[in-house]
Motif scaffolding. Structure first.
Motif, PDB file in Angstrom:
ATOM      1  N   ASP A 251      -6.785  -6.523   7.628  1.00 47.38           N
ATOM      2  CA  ASP A 251      -6.265  -6.729   8.984  1.00 47.38           C
ATOM      3  C   ASP A 251      -5.379  -7.972   9.027  1.00 47.38           C
ATOM      4  O   ASP A 251      -5.325  -8.679  10.021  1.00 47.38           O
ATOM      5  N   ILE A 252      -4.682  -8.190   7.929  1.00 43.54           N
ATOM      6  CA  ILE A 252      -3.871  -9.400   7.787  1.00 43.54           C
ATOM      7  C   ILE A 252      -2.807  -9.521   8.886  1.00 43.54           C
ATOM      8  O   ILE A 252      -2.633 -10.597   9.439  1.00 43.54           O
TER       9      ILE A 252
ATOM     10  N   TYR B 230       0.804  -1.230   0.000  1.00 41.68           N
ATOM     11  CA  TYR B 230       0.000   0.000   0.000  1.00 41.68           C
ATOM     12  C   TYR B 230       0.834   1.277   0.000  1.00 41.68           C
ATOM     13  O   TYR B 230       0.331   2.347  -0.304  1.00 41.68           O
ATOM     14  N   GLU B 231       2.106   1.175   0.375  1.00 46.70           N
ATOM     15  CA  GLU B 231       2.918   2.389   0.542  1.00 46.70           C
ATOM     16  C   GLU B 231       3.013   3.196  -0.752  1.00 46.70           C
ATOM     17  O   GLU B 231       2.798   4.397  -0.764  1.00 46.70           O
ATOM     18  N   ILE B 232       3.310   2.502  -1.832  1.00 38.53           N
ATOM     19  CA  ILE B 232       3.575   3.226  -3.076  1.00 38.53           C
ATOM     20  C   ILE B 232       2.324   3.914  -3.629  1.00 38.53           C
ATOM     21  O   ILE B 232       2.344   5.112  -3.892  1.00 38.53           O
ATOM     22  N   PRO B 233       1.195   3.171  -3.765  1.00 42.63           N
ATOM     23  CA  PRO B 233       0.007   3.895  -4.258  1.00 42.63           C
ATOM     24  C   PRO B 233      -0.403   5.018  -3.325  1.00 42.63           C
ATOM     25  O   PRO B 233      -0.855   6.077  -3.790  1.00 42.63           O
TER      26      PRO B 233
ATOM     27  N   MET C 291      -3.575  -9.640  -1.312  1.00 46.52           N
ATOM     28  CA  MET C 291      -3.532  -8.199  -1.075  1.00 46.52           C
ATOM     29  C   MET C 291      -2.421  -7.563  -1.895  1.00 46.52           C
ATOM     30  O   MET C 291      -2.627  -6.550  -2.569  1.00 46.52           O
ATOM     31  N   ILE C 292      -1.218  -8.159  -1.845  1.00 42.13           N
ATOM     32  CA  ILE C 292      -0.089  -7.552  -2.547  1.00 42.13           C
ATOM     33  C   ILE C 292      -0.293  -7.635  -4.051  1.00 42.13           C
ATOM     34  O   ILE C 292      -0.083  -6.650  -4.778  1.00 42.13           O
ATOM     35  N   ALA C 293      -0.775  -8.799  -4.506  1.00 43.09           N
ATOM     36  CA  ALA C 293      -1.023  -8.941  -5.942  1.00 43.09           C
ATOM     37  C   ALA C 293      -2.037  -7.901  -6.388  1.00 43.09           C
ATOM     38  O   ALA C 293      -1.846  -7.228  -7.420  1.00 43.09           O
ATOM     39  N   GLY C 294      -3.100  -7.729  -5.619  1.00 41.89           N
ATOM     40  CA  GLY C 294      -4.127  -6.754  -5.969  1.00 41.89           C
ATOM     41  C   GLY C 294      -3.556  -5.351  -6.013  1.00 41.89           C
ATOM     42  O   GLY C 294      -3.827  -4.574  -6.935  1.00 41.89           O
TER      43      GLY C 294
END
Lengths: 321, 164, 392
Positions: free
Chosen positions: A211-212, A152-155, A296-299
């Protein structure tokens, strides 16, 4: 007249400084819990204070008085420091966001960058907290937090820069000022950016569906499994302050901020908009099941980052302002 | 009685044909239920025949019964969810050993371990017969479901300080 | 090149387990490499205890093997004893048993759906299903007087009758339950986060399902049509038409759909049974002494095939009584499903078989704390405590 130094001190300590922000943090925790309960057909906090309004505060006091255990194998220094950082970073970040009036307590050209830096530090601290507790659940939770950050950091950074480009400034106060001055909110110009920002904040706050790192049914309490007593109280308060931070950032960057230089009106607008933001975050949280870390990361990399870049391109082409 | 009963009788007849006198007792008390007691010597052959040729691929469970000097092990086999065949075999308490059926039906692992835990029948060729139900540190010669181990006796044994 | 693996314990106490059970997972990163189950933490020694009690007393003990499928256990028990006795229970009793059994199935599947939602972090669905579960619990309470241990079955029939007023109320409740389940099934089919977490997860191929002796909805979700109610009819199932639900997805979402559809089937079975409820007595008197004999009794519990074996010796107490609950039958297949999956999928896969560890651990007889070796039961514990304090 009151000397300026005293005013500054009061501003930092009382309003809109520590006391106000922490009170707000407890209030928003209550809003979050109550609304989530209503959405899930429960009652939520009920007994402490009117409609359980004081419940978060009561929980905090209770946790402070509980036994504080540090695991034998833990890295004691880091283990004890992490909760302090987890509270102080979001508080510090909140000082950069305008609450009453158009100017934040601390404001300088480039404070948006500093805020992003603080956001990353929070995620890193979460990882350190998990890693230093040594317990397997904490370790897995910490690693997941770090992984999630990659997603999520980059977006999030990209879409936070969106309003900055449009307003041609890197100061949050001036972005708010620009929106007030032009009587225009960035949510209308940059809806994709807004949506992505909210999504990333859900991940930052570790709310369902992201909330992984603290997935209760998988890894107990994730990175915070080993924390108890005072340290857990600080972590929880830190989480609440982070919620306030998230809500006020949504407000400042996309909803026009306090929108008035009159303190009373400004604080009213601020409270209204941040409450709306909290309601939005809570509602989203009630709607989904939890993703898996790889999903999550793939998405994030497949859909969210390209969309964030698209938003940047649109701004550059002149659609975002 | 009905068509199904004849089907069950047919199975019993085939078993008798296969291992002859080694079928010690057989009974079809009602439709879809068969009880067959076989001799220990012929057990391997019987169970292989039932699982491979007769389609009894599902083992519902394995029961161990203490019948005095011997332990009766009952394999509750099932064909297509319908016919429940209880194949019984008796082993002496002195040397309770049976060949494992996990190579024929992998799903029987836990059942065999359970019988091993509670009645002390060991299954030759089973990959892992460690305790599955009894706690670690349980006295190895105490088999709770054998009749000689009454509640009082076991309690006394364990209260004695639990020395193994 | 081999990487070191981490061993992650799941249990005996873990927020995802409602009951104590232990699984040791070896993981490589987020992937599960191997699983070692260890059952027996709620081992109460019921099988030994059964041998020490009369047939009537055992009714209550067997009811308490499991909280959720208590009725299935007593149905199985009474059936076995009635078979040895050679008595036939009145038709009305058979129908009432069927109604209770199906209500129990509905209850179980609602409960399961909530738990499954909880395991994948869908708290809202969890809260909703558990609210609606109250409807069926209220119905059961109205019929039997109890919410959990219904105590409806007795040897020779049932203990309470279902009056026409109760039938009306059950009908109303069923309408609500059916409508709600339709809604949940729609959610499960359309909500992307649910399918992301359950579709293609915990694969159990039909071949493995048969080899590892899977039972119940787990087996039926692998496309194998096997249901004790249809294959080996007991109580009133031979007179009531119903479908055996199968899905061939072999994954968790298929297990979810199987359970959803089974609720609809159960609703229809109950309606049918209530329409054709025969008149007559609800129980017959049976002798206390049971003749020598043996019986194998099978029941389709909500979680799968439940099998009891009874051996009697002509006294008032059984010689040997064996219980095999569905969960034990599904553990080997469960281990198969878990290997190769992600840590994050462990809870939902384990939940997928609808485990009930209290059922699974029913044998032996004293609960022993393995470190200190002291017995947690009754008098001995008291004596131990006295001794302990004398030492102080």
């Amino acid at each position: 007249m009151v000397p300026e130094g005293v005013v500054a001190l009061l501003e930092i300590l009382l309003f809109p400084g520590f006391l106000f922000l922490i009170a707000l943090a407890f209030f928003y925790e209550w809003v979050d819990r109550k609304l989530l309960a209503k959405l899930q057909n429960r009652y939520g906090p009920l007994y402490t204070g009117p409609s359980g309004l004081l419940q978060p505060f009561a929980d905090f006091i209770k946790l402070l008085s509980k036994e504080d255990i540090t695991p034998k194998a833990a890295d004691k220094f880091m283990f004890s420091c992490a909760p302090l950082f987890l509270l102080s970073f979001p508080l510090l970040a909140l000082f950069l966001v305008p609450v009453a009036g158009l100017k934040a307590l601390i404001s300088f050209e480039g404070d948006l960058i500093f805020l992003m830096f603080l956001f990353t530090l929070i995620a890193v601290t979460v990882f350190i907290a998990g890693w230093s507790s040594v317990s397997r659940f904490s370790t897995v939770g910490g690693v997941r937090a770090a992984f999630q950050m990659l997603g999520y950091e980059i977006p999030m950074t990209l879409v936070m820069v969106g309003p900055a480009i449009a307003a041609r400034t890197l100061s949050i106060s001036q972005i708010v000022g620009w929106q007030t001055h032009n009587a225009a909110w960035f949510i209308w110009f940059q809806p994709i950016g807004f949506a992505i920002f909210v999504l990333c904040l859900l991940a930052e706050l570790e709310f369902i569906p992201f909330d992984i790192p603290e997935a209760a049914t998988e890894i107990v309490a994730g990175w915070s499994t080993e924390y108890s007593g005072r340290k857990l109280a600080l972590i929880r308060l830190g989480k609440d302050v982070e919620l306030v931070l998230a809500a006020s950032l949504i407000t400042s960057l996309f909803l026009g901020g306090p929108n008035s230089s009159l303190p009373i009106l400004a604080i009213g607008f601020f409270l209204l908009k941040t409450t709306l933001a909290v309601v939005l975050l809570t509602t989203l949280r009630a709607l989904f099941a939890r993703f898996r870390i790889d999903q999550m990361i793939a998405g994030a990399w497949k859909y969210v980052i390209p969309l964030a870049i698209l938003q940047m391109v649109l701004i550059q082409l002149g659609f975002g302002r | 009685m009905t068509e199904e009963t004849t089907e069950e009788n047919e199975i019993v007849r085939k078993m008798k044909h296969l291992i002859g006198k080694n079928v010690l007792e057989s009974e079809v008390p009602r439709p879809r239920r068969i009880f067959i007691l076989v001799n220990e010597k012929a057990f391997g052959k019987a169970i292989r025949y039932l699982t491979k040729k007769m389609g009894f691929t599902h083992v519902s469970t394995i029961t161990g019964v203490d019948v005095g000097k011997e332990i009766e092990v009952i394999y509750h086999l099932n064909r297509g969810g319908k016919i429940e065949l209880s194949l019984k075999v008796r082993v002496t308490k002195d040397k309770p050993v049976l060949p494992t059926i996990t190579d024929l039906i992998p799903g029987a692992t836990l059942y065999e371990r359970e019988v091993h835990d509670l009645l002390g029948v060991s299954f030759e060729g089973h990959p892992d017969l460690s305790p599955v139900i009894l706690p670690e540190g349980w006295p190895p010669d105490v088999y709770p479901l054998r009749k000689e181990w009454t509640l009082k006796k076991v309690q006394k044994r364990i209260m004695k300080g639990g020395k193994q | 090149m081999s990487y070191p693996t981490i061993r992650i314990p799941f249990g005996p106490q873990h927020p995802f387990h409602i009951e104590p059970e232990y699984f040791m997972f070896e993981v490589d990163g987020e992937r599960v490499v191997s699983v070692t189950p260890r059952i027996g933490y709620v081992h109460r020694g019921i099988e030994k205890a059964i041998e020490d009690r009369t047939f009537i007393q055992n009714l209550y003990l067997i009811e308490r093997i499991c909280g959720i499928c208590s009725n299935a256990h007593t149905t199985c028990y009474t059936q076995a004893i009635e078979e040895i006795l050679g008595v036939e229970i009145p038709p009305r009793a058979r129908f009432i048993r069927t109604i209770i059994a199906e209500l129990e199935r509905i209850h179980n599947h609602y409960l399961w759906l909530g738990l499954a939602a909880h395991e994948i972090g869908f708290e809202t669905l969890f809260m909703y299903t558990w609210r609606d579960r109250e409807i069926v619990m209220d119905l059961l309470e109205m019929v039997s007087g109890n919410r959990v241990h219904y105590a409806m079955n007795t040897i020779g029939g049932v203990r309470r009758d279902i009056t026409p007023e109760i039938v009306e109320k059950i009908r109303k409740g069923l309408d609500a339950l059916e409508e709600r389940m339709r809604y949940y099934k729609k959610i499960a089919m359309t909500e992307p986060t649910i399918s992301k977490r359950t579709a293609g997860i915990g694969i159990l191929k039909p071949k493995d399902a048969i080899a590892l002796c899977a039972v119940g909805p787990t087996l039926r979700a692998s496309g194998i049509k096997r249901d004790v109610r249809a294959d080996d009819p007991y109580i009133a199932y031979d007179e009531i038409p119903f479908n055996v639900i199968t899905y061939d997805g072999c994954d968790v979402i298929s297990r979810l759909f199987v359970r959803c559809d089974e609720v609809f089937e159960s609703v229809n079975i109950i309606r049918y049974a209530m329409d054709r409820l025969p008149e007559g007595k609800i129980r017959i008197k049976v002798p206390r002494r049971v003749p020598e004999g043996e019986a194998v009794s099978r029941v389709e519990a909500p979680r799968g095939e439940l099998i009891h074996y009874a051996k009697t010796n002509g006294t008032t107490k059984p010689e040997r009584y064996k219980v095999r609950s569905p969960t034990l039958g599904n553990i080997p297949s469960l281990c198969k499903m878990l290997v190769g999956g992600y840590i994050a999928d462990i809870p939902i896969i384990i939940a997928g078989i609808d485990p009930c560890f209290s059922c699974t651990d029913r044998m032996a007889f004293v609960n022993v704390n393995n470190n200190k070796q002291w017995i947690l039961s009754g008098e001995e514990l008291r004596r131990y405590a006295i001794k302990w304090y004398q030492k102080e």
